[in-house]
Design a protein around this motif. Sequence first.
Motif: not given
Length: 484
Positions: A387-388, A420, A425, A433, A438-441, A444-445, A448, A450, A475
Amino acid sequence: MQRADAPVPGPREVHAASATARSARPFLRPAVAIPVAAALVVAIALADYSTGFEARIAILYLAPVSLATWAAGRHWGFAFAIVSALVWGIRILSPQAHTQGTHLYWDGAVLGVTLALFAEILSRLASALEHSDQRFVRVLEGIDAAVYVIDDEGAILYANRRLAALADDASPLTADAIAANFRAHDDRAHPPWRPGAWVDGTELAGRRGNRRYVVQARDIPWVDRPRAYLVVLTDVTDQRIAQELQIDHQEAMHRASRIMALTETTSAVAHELNQPLVAIVGYNAACLRLLEQGGDASEIRAAMERCRAQAVRAGDILKQLRELTRRRTPEFAPCDLNERVRNALAWTGHDLERAHVAVELDLAPGLPPVQADRVLIEQVVVNLVQNAIDAMRELPVADRHLRLQTSVDADGTQRVAVSDRGPGIPAGADERLYTSFFTTKADGLGLGLSICRSIVEMHGGRIGHESGRHGGASFHFTVPAGDR
Ligand code: ADP
């Protein structure tokens, strides 16, 4: 009590509450009540006559009038009021009566009107009661749950038609007959219904159609007995199917995310394996050359040992890959968090290199081992590092900086932080999160974090995040000290 699949009863047939009390007493049935009321009128008249009309017992006529009104309705009440007044009036014709005169007519009329008024009031009361019973029954007939009321012996006092649809039509409706239509949902035997045997929250499966029901059972006061038992069977089949589907879905997604992680790591592994394999080929060629040239045995031995060391390294990489891909239950064992962090870095080394991310390691020295599943802990660190990396893709290369830190809290809890210098966020995302999907990519799935949370909580720890010291996101997760 009538069979519950009959149509909703009319005002006179209502089978709940007070109506049950009335129909349950045989002397309140019109066929019995009317002759009894008539006999009462005759008995009162005879008593009146035998005392020479001197005893003031006219009030007793209220009894037959009440009985007739309650059991057979207003018209019978009026009829008995008139008959009672007429029978009382016989004294006008009787030479036995001491008092004569016109005021006797008045007395008779007042008695008749009083009795008729009484019949009217009583019939209105009965009708109001029946209407409230009817509302109650309609509500119970309208709800989706199967509802029934039984007494101490298991006799049915009330059952709605939903219940009749569940029960076997062939057998008479009793508590045992109802119980025979169900089994415990997990296939263990359950006792037939006796008060208290099906406790609140018991889950049952219907023998027909295999639907699932949750029991609610209560002691309730009943109209004509000290207590009764109300049982409500709520159909929860759809909720259970939805829950099972959700669990299956989540498991499938977890597996899918592991496979995705595996795909990502495969390229890293290929990269890692390439180095020892190239080295092995090189050392092997050197050995062959030395052998051909009749080289020194100690030189050949040294080259072969280096070759072996590289082969062992390649074997270790494959072993780790196998552990990561195996579907396994968590194995808690003493585990060094610093080592796990280093290992996770090795897994993601290829991606970090490709993304030009500089890594700073700040590991607390001499961390005591914690009880943890090392592969799962590594997976948490790998997910946070990935994620970073994603968060810093758009930054100038010089700013792509990742910090991995381990530390110990005052109570011995160990903490791993991954910080990072990305954009931080997304606003308003804090709450969601760690929820699945929930993804903003764009690709993305949303699994990760969760998965990280499930793993950390499985270890009795906590996962969280805050703003990094140099901007970006930080994190962290904790693993409690001591034996599990
Ligand atoms: P995904 O596969 O979509 O990245 P995750 O559950 O790992 O799923 O992350 C969920 C969301 O959390 C991401 O889409 C991103 O918006 C946010 N997020 C996670 N890590 C970071 C980070 N280091 N910096 C900024 N946002 C992050």
